[in-house]
Design a protein around this motif. Sequence first.
Motif, PDB file in Angstrom:
ATOM      1  N   ARG A  25       0.588  -1.250   0.042  1.00  0.00           N
ATOM      2  CA  ARG A  25      -0.091  -0.141  -0.043  1.00  0.00           C
ATOM      3  C   ARG A  25       0.798   1.286   0.031  1.00  0.00           C
ATOM      4  NH1 ARG A  25      -3.586  -1.997  -2.576  1.00  0.00           N
ATOM      5  NH2 ARG A  25      -4.947  -3.666  -1.541  1.00  0.00           N
ATOM      6  N   MET A  26       2.162   1.017  -0.234  1.00  0.00           N
ATOM      7  CA  MET A  26       3.097   2.146  -0.378  1.00  0.00           C
ATOM      8  C   MET A  26       3.146   2.934   0.807  1.00  0.00           C
ATOM      9  SD  MET A  26       4.171   4.173  -3.770  1.00  0.00           S
ATOM     10  CE  MET A  26       5.727   4.813  -3.901  1.00  0.00           C
ATOM     11  N   PRO A  47       0.132   7.218   1.204  1.00  0.00           N
ATOM     12  CA  PRO A  47      -0.352   7.243   2.727  1.00  0.00           C
ATOM     13  C   PRO A  47       0.422   7.374   3.769  1.00  0.00           C
ATOM     14  CG  PRO A  47      -0.208   4.868   1.732  1.00  0.00           C
ATOM     15  CD  PRO A  47       0.260   5.915   0.435  1.00  0.00           C
ATOM     16  N   ARG A 590      -9.261  -2.598   0.346  1.00  0.00           N
ATOM     17  CA  ARG A 590      -8.058  -1.923  -0.237  1.00  0.00           C
ATOM     18  C   ARG A 590      -7.927  -0.755   0.824  1.00  0.00           C
ATOM     19  NH1 ARG A 590      -6.651   2.636  -3.767  1.00  0.00           N
ATOM     20  NH2 ARG A 590      -4.501   2.266  -4.465  1.00  0.00           N
ATOM     21  N   LEU A 594      -5.689   0.872   3.914  1.00  0.00           N
ATOM     22  CA  LEU A 594      -4.904   2.102   3.924  1.00  0.00           C
ATOM     23  C   LEU A 594      -5.455   2.996   5.030  1.00  0.00           C
ATOM     24  CD1 LEU A 594      -5.498   3.023   0.119  1.00  0.00           C
ATOM     25  CD2 LEU A 594      -3.248   3.009   1.276  1.00  0.00           C
TER      26      LEU A 594
ATOM     27  N   GLU B  71       1.670  12.012  -2.958  1.00  0.00           N
ATOM     28  CA  GLU B  71       2.678  12.801  -2.507  1.00  0.00           C
ATOM     29  C   GLU B  71       3.805  11.466  -1.869  1.00  0.00           C
ATOM     30  OE1 GLU B  71       1.821  15.353   0.840  1.00  0.00           O
ATOM     31  OE2 GLU B  71       3.808  15.912   1.209  1.00  0.00           O
ATOM     32  N   LYS B 232       6.044   2.006  -8.932  1.00  0.00           N
ATOM     33  CA  LYS B 232       5.095   1.807  -7.532  1.00  0.00           C
ATOM     34  C   LYS B 232       3.957   2.980  -7.705  1.00  0.00           C
ATOM     35  CE  LYS B 232       9.131   0.353  -5.318  1.00  0.00           C
ATOM     36  NZ  LYS B 232      10.161   0.680  -4.313  1.00  0.00           N
ATOM     37  N   PHE B 236       0.028   2.328  -7.383  1.00  0.00           N
ATOM     38  CA  PHE B 236      -0.881   2.860  -6.460  1.00  0.00           C
ATOM     39  C   PHE B 236      -1.851   3.400  -7.065  1.00  0.00           C
ATOM     40  CE2 PHE B 236      -2.016   5.919  -3.320  1.00  0.00           C
ATOM     41  CZ  PHE B 236      -1.986   5.430  -2.200  1.00  0.00           C
TER      42      PHE B 236
END
Lengths: 664, 664
Positions: A25-26, A47, A590, A594, B71, B232, B236
């Motif tokens: 989920r970065m 996130p 999802r 997050l 971001e 990535k 996302f």
Amino acid sequence: MTTTATTLKGQPLDRTTLDAMLRRRMFYTPSFEIYGGVSGLYDYGPPGCALQQGVLDVWRKHFILEEDMLEVDCTVLTPHDVLKTSGHVDKFADSMCKDPKNGEIFRADHFIEEILENRLKGDKEARGEKAVVKEEDPKKKRKTKAAAVAVRLDDAVVQEYEEVLAKIDNYNTQELGELIQKYDLKNPATGLQPLPPVDFNLMFATSIGPSSNLPGYLRPETAQGQFLNFSKLLEFNQQQMPFASASIGRSYRNEISPRSGLLRVREFLMAEIEHFVDPQGGKKHPRFNEVKDVELVLLNRETQLSGKTHVQKVTIGQAVADGTVDNETLGYFLARIHLFLKKIGVDQTKIRFRQHMANEMAHYAADCWDAELLTSYGWIECVGCADRSAYDLSVHAKKTGASLIVRERLPEPIKVTEWEIDIDRKKFGPYYKKDGRAVELALFDTTQSQREQLAKDLAETGSINIAAPLVYYGRATIPGDLIKIEQRTRTENVREFVPNVIEPSFGIGRILYALMEHSYWTRASDGGDESRGVLSFPPTVAPTKVIIVPLSNNDAFRPFCYEISQKLRKIGVSNRIDDSSATIGKRYSRNDELGTPLGITIDFQTIQDKTITLRDRDSTKQVRATEDQILAAIRSVVDGTKTWQDIESELPAFLGQETEVAIR
Amino acid sequence: MTTTATTLKGQPLDRTTLDAMLRRRMFYTPSFEIYGGVSGLYDYGPPGCALQQGVLDVWRKHFILEEDMLEVDCTVLTPHDVLKTSGHVDKFADSMCKDPKNGEIFRADHFIEEILENRLKGDKEARGEKAVVKEEDPKKKRKTKAAAVAVRLDDAVVQEYEEVLAKIDNYNTQELGELIQKYDLKNPATGLQPLPPVDFNLMFATSIGPSSNLPGYLRPETAQGQFLNFSKLLEFNQQQMPFASASIGRSYRNEISPRSGLLRVREFLMAEIEHFVDPQGGKKHPRFNEVKDVELVLLNRETQLSGKTHVQKVTIGQAVADGTVDNETLGYFLARIHLFLKKIGVDQTKIRFRQHMANEMAHYAADCWDAELLTSYGWIECVGCADRSAYDLSVHAKKTGASLIVRERLPEPIKVTEWEIDIDRKKFGPYYKKDGRAVELALFDTTQSQREQLAKDLAETGSINIAAPLVYYGRATIPGDLIKIEQRTRTENVREFVPNVIEPSFGIGRILYALMEHSYWTRASDGGDESRGVLSFPPTVAPTKVIIVPLSNNDAFRPFCYEISQKLRKIGVSNRIDDSSATIGKRYSRNDELGTPLGITIDFQTIQDKTITLRDRDSTKQVRATEDQILAAIRSVVDGTKTWQDIESELPAFLGQETEVAIR
């Protein structure tokens, strides 16, 4: 102490699964991964950035705005002289040793710890005892990858090893080298003893300007910039004491061999407060009363010295009263730190405040309490709250000659009796020539009691002999005709003092990581799917507050989604539309991962009667009402005036099949 | 073009006075001042931090939230390889030369410019013409401190000098050296020609990790971290294009000899957006329509090439339609940049967008427009908006083998006819041995038209000869039995492309400085005191929104002040209490200099009837009403729904003598 990390719902926490989810989920990602990565460097994705921003917003409001702190933003680049004075050039180092064959590099203390622990483990096995799984310590890097071999040790040896381990933070570089030799500690990879350890300074060095004549470092803490600006800040604060400065910014530590993911990194965000307080009068704090009933879990120095880790839960008022915590100002900040951590959603059962042992404090600290958070890596220092006394202001003032003091008008003039030294400059200069300045400095560096003795010597012998470090041989003899030493009494209207500094220092990255572990659970806890992770962040800090989900990617839903999104934005609520083609259940899953607390569904009924549904992340329950009612509900949940329970009791429930089927 | 900087009210701006005020009020301060300072490094004090925070808040809302940007927060530390690939190691340099005697260091282009300009000035004086005072250019450092000597030059020489000056950005290091020799340019301080110039890379170098084996730099821009995370981020964003990433963070440039205060610094905050767009289809932007009527002041390349600086004010819709601005996406961002600058209070008459000349663009840029703001240093580049084409993603993909592309399902499958190369690996490897990989890479690096020719060569001569840079002698001959080159047609369902990047890049420090100049004026403009400065920031970005001023430090006022302060904080309005012993007038003056838009006075009437007064910074006018009315008024001014004029018309005026007497 053995601890097992648990999820928010109390089940065992599987760090591998959580970590995979956070990367997927970065929330974060290793920096420069397509170039193979660099250990100890990580990037935050969307996130992660939003969560960080949310936590910093709360921090800024809780500390800077609420307490009228003076924020400064100083440079990371710092010239050598500043960090030489502060002690970092000489003391901010770890001991490092190198394998003579494969060149592997170890932090010496970690190397010793690991090998000795392995031997103890082997001994336990040989004795047929089950080895106690020790709580993982993120300070240690499992680099040697040594397997324990079942070899029984003498009881005396076991005791010796245990004593060494207990004192491991106490040894200097030379002593660590002696331990490696004494116990013949070898790198399992090569079977060789590493070379004698050397000091490795943890600061990143660089050179400022084109001619390489100004060596500098990346700052290891934001504090120095605040200290150097002390006089200007005092002036800005219209000479009023006490006051605090604060700074949010990156700092750098060139760790020898960083592991432990986000917990030990080479570049990190800090938020630091320097509270300047008069050392006289017991370091009282004007707002201590407001926090005196806050209950904290404390692990003090005495308990640790006795080899125990039991904690006491007491109000900070009591802890200051009985001397466990030294003074009100320190106590005030411990309580404020606790309240901050609570506000952002840190698990209240996983916080403790641990007092530093005398030997583990940084070179500048007089006392220090850490707020530690319990994670799968053990108890992690996330906020340090140190009493730096007058150390930094004093050394910078001495080095630069700047006046880093507070001048306070005395209510009544006072008489001061002190030993004073007069120099006969006409004779002094010619007598000492180039050493004159050094002898003078040494002379004035003497304490009152030294001066009393010197006056006696002078009267008795007609000369004095003093330590003068900058002069050849380190001492100087001064003939009586060059100086006079007398006790005199003068009247003073102004008191001058160097303030003491209480420094709450927050490692934002560590707090974020602990917060992610504390907020994590899986739907299995509710009888659902183990593979469905949830991050139950409080709405205040959640990266996105609302996800807007149309039933399908039918064009008819688009204007409704857009309109609601705009309306939410107008009331300051961050939101995203997810109109991807996945099922509603998948889209909600999802967003559970997050940490999005609320979800809006737009369906065909919306088009007919303009009602929409609102879903709660944690319970997956839904309500259905008009747009206005739902917007009002969202606003009140996000600003914290209502909980989901309030919303559920006020608005009609909606039993939408589409999401539940997918989730359970 | 000669320009004179003016205050907000149109009077000549005295930079020295403004600068003294900004330092006195601690908007900024030189870093490490008590250690003598380091040029190019500055700290922000409390009002500077709060202003910066206000501007960043607006930026985040205007760009990241409003446009759903992703971001990221990447590390400053960057390994050598990344910046080698991006071109910064080789090309991010300035030419520097050194005086052989006193060791003084100059930026070569600035050195030449300054001496030639001085000679031209001397020529003008000798001719009896008045030298035109040129607009100051912050890029230049008045380091040589040479005084112009009245010496008349040949007309041909004058023309030659002027041509050199016009092209000064065009010369490489060697050519700059030749100019110094040709015109015998000497350092006035020593009377000597400097040594031949050398390239000086502007990145700060450091070493990551303990063994010095990983050289690295402090990033010169935040962009690279965003590019490296492209795949990535695309994932996302659920594979949807176009999208933008954004990052706010520090970057570093080791300027050779920084002057110009806050405008040329070695450590600075950037806010950068990387908008990834399909290069096909004219780089349309879905929201272009929303901004098409925004009027911008444009200075395009053609106008500048003709040696002029006249600007045109056009809507961005027209500018894109007539080709002045290349495409919708670039145009969209120029308009959005303009709206952002307007929102934070930049003077609308002091903005222009200037297109870069071909020779001044960074090595990665295909086109670039700068938002320039007019200050006392001239027109200053504050936001760059570059089209970096596919440059960065392509070079990183090529270097690392990572797939930095977008795969898009085609609506209909298409037939693609291309020249393809087959290698007979069984023969190829043994034939070339260690050069095999290099020859293969060179072979597949050929274009379609080259392959067509190679196929012809192969058919005619039985072998081909190609450029192979990594092989000895740089070429390779390949016998026909190792390869096959054929034109083939295949069906494709997916299109792959490397996105182009449009990059709006904001220098936050420069924007803050320009904003301070644009907001500054003195009470002399209203017939008041020249020494009373005012910073008329819009409430949105003002460091503090409300100052609360009790009439005196009488204890009776204290609870009122505290209560109002808490109420304001609760509705999110930052405020401070000033209960120092200075007169009310002095306290308001101080807050005018700090840019605080609103002031509350608590006086004896407050104690009686709970009414309070509200003062407007810009007009110094006051109204008096109940606490609730005043709080509502403040809230509406701060959130921008009402102006002071609205408040004045709604609430009764108050003619308080105490403040006006002091101010006028």
